[in-house]
Enzyme design. Sequence first.
Site, PDB file in Angstrom:
ATOM      1  N   ASP A  85       0.809  -1.217   0.000  1.00 15.06           N
ATOM      2  CA  ASP A  85       0.000   0.000   0.000  1.00 15.06           C
ATOM      3  C   ASP A  85       0.846   1.273   0.000  1.00 15.06           C
ATOM      4  OD1 ASP A  85      -2.333  -1.494   0.080  1.00 15.06           O
ATOM      5  OD2 ASP A  85      -2.488  -1.415   2.276  1.00 15.06           O
ATOM      6  N   CYS A 240       0.029   1.620  -6.837  1.00 18.93           N
ATOM      7  CA  CYS A 240      -0.936   0.545  -6.644  1.00 18.93           C
ATOM      8  C   CYS A 240      -2.105   0.645  -7.631  1.00 18.93           C
ATOM      9  CB  CYS A 240      -1.456   0.521  -5.211  1.00 18.93           C
ATOM     10  SG  CYS A 240      -2.369   2.012  -4.735  1.00 18.93           S
TER      11      CYS A 240
END
Length: 311
Positions: A85, A240
């Site tokens: 993340d 991401c």
Amino acid sequence: MDTYFVGSRASNLAKVQVREYLGPLRERFPEVTFTHRVILEGGDRDRKSLVSDVSAVSGGSAFSTEQEAALARGDVDVVIHSLKDLPTANPPGLILMPPPGREDARDALCGSTLAGLRKGARVGTGAPRRIAQMLAVRPDIEVVPIRGNVPPRLKKIETMGLDAVVLAVAGLRRLGLGDAIGEVLPVDLFPPSPGQGALGIQVREDSAAIQEIISTAGDLAVDAQVRAERALLAELHGGCSVPVGAFAEVRPDGSLWLYAQVTSLDGTRQVSGSLSGPLSEPEKLGETLAGELIGQGARSILGEIRFEAAV
């Protein structure tokens, strides 16, 4: 007695990861108190919008911006992230410490196997990488966008009438949901997000005392793996929200091997490659392999995705 505040997201998975990480440290340093503090991220508040849209609103990452701000302010002394993340660049004044041992980095199909999916099957996932990779292997399926924590996404098989969902093996196993795995997806077809399965241990650059304590929990081999993966992602200027998969491992001869793949969102174009190099030069390995993928057309694929996202 020294007390350190440890930040994380609010999900059950985040809390499990904090307990997993702090357990050995509490045994090793019984005179130190670690106090957990939950920090709500933009991606936790908004579970309907695209992750890329939430990231844009938050001014950084949908799943790390608030935690990094709390760390920089001194509200917490260390933050335990899911490494996948985290953006590849640290904010000024913050650094990453070597992570502990890594969980299985691969993705899993829950509710079915690849071969068992019927033609036109409805498969749930919200990650651009997973969507692209799934369509590259099974162009006949219908991808259904889903978001949320792991258990709710798993339940969408029933609540949304899906044939399967794609989730990280690490999250499922950490939450005791390993029995839900229908098939662990092969790395050559479904390389995971850079850093998947590893924890991101972030501290302030000037916090020598906590760094000395948590350095005892680091795994240098895992550190080299994720540094190679993240260096590749950084060289491709990815994040991401783009379909870049990468996986590194230490080979029996002590070398570091890295495999990576870039896929168009519709699954019709794909470039991939692998390289080996010294364990001591993970960033160089990642940057070199990224260069090879760029030579194959990776920049063109990613450029089209960014253009479409901006329109």
